[in-house]
Design an enzyme around this catalytic site. Structure first.
Site, PDB file in Angstrom:
ATOM      1  CG  ASP A  17       3.013  13.643  11.048  1.00  0.00           C
ATOM      2  OD1 ASP A  17       2.965  14.721  10.425  1.00  0.00           O
ATOM      3  OD2 ASP A  17       3.440  12.592  10.546  1.00  0.00           O
ATOM      4  CE  LYS A  64       4.227   3.061  10.316  1.00  0.00           C
ATOM      5  NZ  LYS A  64       3.743   4.343  10.849  1.00  0.00           N
ATOM      6  CD  GLU A  97       9.026  -0.200  -0.685  1.00  0.00           C
ATOM      7  OE1 GLU A  97      10.043  -0.829  -0.366  1.00  0.00           O
ATOM      8  OE2 GLU A  97       8.319  -0.467  -1.681  1.00  0.00           O
ATOM      9  N   GLY A  98       8.256   3.805   2.062  1.00  0.00           N
ATOM     10  CA  GLY A  98       9.116   4.955   2.242  1.00  0.00           C
ATOM     11  C   GLY A  98      10.457   4.533   2.794  1.00  0.00           C
ATOM     12  CB  CYS A  99      13.300   6.509   4.050  1.00  0.00           C
ATOM     13  SG  CYS A  99      13.596   7.546   2.602  1.00  0.00           S
ATOM     14  CG  PHE A 100      12.128   6.036   8.386  1.00  0.00           C
ATOM     15  CD1 PHE A 100      13.240   5.876   9.191  1.00  0.00           C
ATOM     16  CD2 PHE A 100      11.968   7.239   7.715  1.00  0.00           C
ATOM     17  CE1 PHE A 100      14.168   6.885   9.339  1.00  0.00           C
ATOM     18  CE2 PHE A 100      12.890   8.259   7.856  1.00  0.00           C
ATOM     19  CZ  PHE A 100      13.999   8.081   8.672  1.00  0.00           C
ATOM     20  CG  LEU A 117      -1.931  -1.139   1.317  1.00  0.00           C
ATOM     21  CD1 LEU A 117      -2.743  -1.016   2.590  1.00  0.00           C
ATOM     22  CD2 LEU A 117      -2.842  -1.155   0.097  1.00  0.00           C
TER      23      LEU A 117
END
Length: 342
Positions: free
Chosen positions: A146, A55, A34-37, A32
């Site tokens: 956030d 997650k 995807e990022g750096c972390f 769903l």
């Protein structure tokens, strides 16, 4: 009794995580986000047949204590109807720390906002639910930290059911944090007290920052774009114009608020109060929900825009989100819309 309850939510347990082989226990249906972390995966538990969102936080880039904190707050806050449900399922794989959440079939709010905004009824649905969720978070002596459109998940196309998610930046009120530690990538969502923080300078996180971000989120839902690039009067002329009006140095309503009715202007004025001590609390939003918010034009349909998210195509949102956020990327080159809001 309240102190006992608050004590429980702030006592973050760090149990040993069982190590699993993901492919053996889960069938991954879709990536769903995807990022750096982290990665966010739609998966089916092979033994029970249950579909969940996993997650998966990369072990090389995250501390185990941070993972436990996010899962703890996600789980203990999720009984609220406007907060995403997190499950008591946490484990690790060779590469990731993982916990399970419920699946939102219509993606996030960023992928559902279209040019011109969502329309008044849908925006009021969003306002009612997000203000209630934040009021609950703040009652636990916590700050979300956030709030942005990517961190609001959509369960109904008319926005009658949305949920706040992603508690990776959540801290106890008063905790010292730095701008680099906050998850908010989009500069327009940062309140002035955070914009004023220098580099790695630490400052106390306050519930008032969430209320500012709620005001920005509502403005984006209503108009399709944020009111300014940065809450800094020196660097941003639109914010400077707002500040003059906010401080009653001019009677000219800023251009980005021209379509708003007087009661909505009052609400935004209170949520976007530059002085955090004077800023309205999240619960104040409920007082304005019966008032007219827009004037001079019929509100558009609250249904999603051209890049429509559906149950069969839940997060095909890049085109829709890009329309709203394209110029934001230009003003904040480090921003990466990604998994944190899924």
């Amino acid at each position: 009794m309240r102190s006992d309850r608050l004590g429980r939510i702030h006592r973050i347990q760090q149990p040993a995580l069982e190590q699993l082989e993901l492919a053996r226990d889960y069938e991954v249906l879709k990536v769903l986000g995807e990022g750096c972390f982290a990665q966010v995966l739609l998966a089916r538990h092979r033994r029970s047949g249950t579909t969940v969102v996993l997650k998966a936080v990369h072990v090389e880039l995250a501390r185990l204590s941070d993972f436990h904190r996010e899962h703890h707050y996600s789980y203990h806050l999720s009984p609220h109807p406007a907060i995403l449900s997190a499950y008591s399922v946490a484990f690790r794989t060779e590469r990731s720390y993982v916990f399970a959440q419920e699946f939102a079939p219509l993606g996030d709010l960023a992928g559902n906002v279209r040019a011109g905004g969502l329309g008044e009824p849908a925006c009021k649905h969003v306002a009612r639910q997000l203000s209630s969720a934040l009021e609950f978070v703040h009652s636990q002596d916590l700050v979300h930290g956030d709030l942005k459109l990517e961190n609001v998940l959509v369960f109904a196309a008319d926005m009658s059911r949305v949920k706040l998610c992603d508690f990776g930046s959540t801290r106890r009120a008063g905790s010292l944090v730095s701008r680099t530690a906050t998850g908010c990538a989009w500069q327009p969502f940062l309140p002035p007290e955070v914009c004023d923080a220098v580099g790695g300078e630490r400052y106390p996180c306050r519930a008032a920052a969430d209320c500012w971000q709620l005001g920005i989120a509502l403005q984006v839902c209503l108009t399709g774009c944020p009111p300014w690039r940065c809450a800094d009067a020196v660097r941003d002329a639109r914010y400077a114009a707002f500040l003059r009006w906010q401080r009653r140095r001019t009677t000219h309503v800023p251009r980005q608020f021209h379509a708003h009715a007087p009661r909505l202007l009052r609400l935004l004025r209170r949520l976007l109060e530059p002085c955090e001590e004077k800023r309205a609390a999240a619960g104040e939003v409920a007082k304005y929900l019966r008032d007219a918010w827009l004037q001079g034009r019929a509100p558009p349909s609250p249904s999603p825009g051209p890049a429509r998210a559906t149950a069969s195509n839940p997060l095909d949102r890049k085109m829709a989100a890009g329309r709203v956020w394209e110029w934001l990327l230009a003003c904040d080159g480090s921003a990466e819309p990604g998994v944190e809001g899924v």
